[in-house]
Design a protein around this motif. Structure first.
Motif, PDB file in Angstrom:
ATOM      1  N   MET A  67       0.849  -1.157   0.000  1.00  0.00           N
ATOM      2  CA  MET A  67       0.000   0.000   0.000  1.00  0.00           C
ATOM      3  C   MET A  67       0.901   1.229   0.000  1.00  0.00           C
ATOM      4  O   MET A  67       1.928   1.261   0.670  1.00  0.00           O
ATOM      5  N   ILE A  68       0.521   2.224  -0.781  1.00  0.00           N
ATOM      6  CA  ILE A  68       1.245   3.496  -0.786  1.00  0.00           C
ATOM      7  C   ILE A  68       0.261   4.630  -0.543  1.00  0.00           C
ATOM      8  O   ILE A  68      -0.920   4.510  -0.799  1.00  0.00           O
ATOM      9  N   ARG A  69       0.772   5.734  -0.048  1.00  0.00           N
ATOM     10  CA  ARG A  69      -0.046   6.913   0.195  1.00  0.00           C
ATOM     11  C   ARG A  69       0.491   8.026  -0.692  1.00  0.00           C
ATOM     12  O   ARG A  69       1.683   8.319  -0.682  1.00  0.00           O
ATOM     13  N   ASP A  70      -0.372   8.672  -1.469  1.00  0.00           N
ATOM     14  CA  ASP A  70       0.090   9.767  -2.326  1.00  0.00           C
ATOM     15  C   ASP A  70       0.136  11.075  -1.551  1.00  0.00           C
ATOM     16  O   ASP A  70      -0.166  11.123  -0.361  1.00  0.00           O
ATOM     17  N   ALA A  71       0.548  12.146  -2.220  1.00  0.00           N
ATOM     18  CA  ALA A  71       0.722  13.444  -1.564  1.00  0.00           C
ATOM     19  C   ALA A  71      -0.583  13.968  -0.971  1.00  0.00           C
ATOM     20  O   ALA A  71      -0.571  14.720   0.008  1.00  0.00           O
ATOM     21  N   GLY A  74      -2.756  12.120   0.465  1.00  0.00           N
ATOM     22  CA  GLY A  74      -3.160  11.252   1.561  1.00  0.00           C
ATOM     23  C   GLY A  74      -4.000  10.061   1.143  1.00  0.00           C
ATOM     24  O   GLY A  74      -4.430   9.283   1.977  1.00  0.00           O
ATOM     25  N   ARG A  75      -4.249   9.902  -0.154  1.00  0.00           N
ATOM     26  CA  ARG A  75      -5.042   8.756  -0.619  1.00  0.00           C
ATOM     27  C   ARG A  75      -4.189   7.495  -0.607  1.00  0.00           C
ATOM     28  O   ARG A  75      -3.004   7.534  -0.940  1.00  0.00           O
ATOM     29  N   LEU A  76      -4.810   6.388  -0.244  1.00  0.00           N
ATOM     30  CA  LEU A  76      -4.114   5.108  -0.207  1.00  0.00           C
ATOM     31  C   LEU A  76      -4.392   4.332  -1.486  1.00  0.00           C
ATOM     32  O   LEU A  76      -5.495   4.383  -2.027  1.00  0.00           O
ATOM     33  N   ALA A  77      -3.392   3.622  -1.938  1.00  0.00           N
ATOM     34  CA  ALA A  77      -3.557   2.776  -3.122  1.00  0.00           C
ATOM     35  C   ALA A  77      -2.792   1.484  -2.901  1.00  0.00           C
ATOM     36  O   ALA A  77      -1.721   1.471  -2.290  1.00  0.00           O
ATOM     37  N   PHE A  78      -3.361   0.397  -3.378  1.00  0.00           N
ATOM     38  CA  PHE A  78      -2.698  -0.894  -3.290  1.00  0.00           C
ATOM     39  C   PHE A  78      -1.906  -1.122  -4.572  1.00  0.00           C
ATOM     40  O   PHE A  78      -2.377  -0.835  -5.672  1.00  0.00           O
ATOM     41  N   VAL A  79      -0.712  -1.628  -4.425  1.00  0.00           N
ATOM     42  CA  VAL A  79       0.130  -1.946  -5.573  1.00  0.00           C
ATOM     43  C   VAL A  79       0.676  -3.360  -5.389  1.00  0.00           C
ATOM     44  O   VAL A  79       0.783  -3.856  -4.271  1.00  0.00           O
ATOM     45  N   GLU A  80       1.005  -3.969  -6.493  1.00  0.00           N
ATOM     46  CA  GLU A  80       1.632  -5.279  -6.441  1.00  0.00           C
ATOM     47  C   GLU A  80       3.015  -5.147  -7.043  1.00  0.00           C
ATOM     48  O   GLU A  80       3.181  -4.591  -8.127  1.00  0.00           O
ATOM     49  N   ILE A  81       3.987  -5.647  -6.337  1.00  0.00           N
ATOM     50  CA  ILE A  81       5.350  -5.648  -6.847  1.00  0.00           C
ATOM     51  C   ILE A  81       5.778  -7.095  -6.986  1.00  0.00           C
ATOM     52  O   ILE A  81       5.782  -7.845  -6.002  1.00  0.00           O
ATOM     53  N   ASN A  82       6.113  -7.479  -8.194  1.00  0.00           N
ATOM     54  CA  ASN A  82       6.562  -8.835  -8.461  1.00  0.00           C
ATOM     55  C   ASN A  82       7.999  -8.747  -8.957  1.00  0.00           C
ATOM     56  O   ASN A  82       8.238  -8.495 -10.128  1.00  0.00           O
ATOM     57  N   PRO A  83       8.978  -8.927  -8.079  1.00  0.00           N
ATOM     58  CA  PRO A  83      10.373  -8.703  -8.458  1.00  0.00           C
ATOM     59  C   PRO A  83      10.999  -9.832  -9.272  1.00  0.00           C
ATOM     60  O   PRO A  83      12.151  -9.734  -9.646  1.00  0.00           O
TER      61      PRO A  83
END
Length: 68
Positions: free
Chosen positions: A1-5, A7-16
């Motif tokens: 999960m990341i928070r933008d400037a 303050g909104r939260l967003a889910f992301v998937e990182i597949n390295p």
């Protein structure tokens, strides 16, 4: 999960992981993992020769179950 400037939260998937085709590119002459490491650590070390590949290299994959 990341928070933008704002303050909104967003889910992301990182597949390295590298895709299954990276072994074909390495066999054909372009070592993507090495190039990625060099691009982060020593981009000046990347030469045009490192980007050349051998045309006509193929790969066959198959799935096989082995029961014992």
């Amino acid at each position: 999960m990341i928070r933008d400037a704002a303050g909104r939260l967003a889910f992301v998937e990182i597949n390295p992981r590298y895709g299954t085709g990276v072994s074909l590119s390495i066999h054909a002459g372009v070592d993507f993992p090495r190039l990625q490491w060099l691009s982060a650590r020593a981009p000046e070390a990347i030469t045009p020769a490192m980007l050349r590949f051998r045309p006509g290299v193929g790969m066959i994959r198959y799935w096989e179950e082995i029961y014992t």
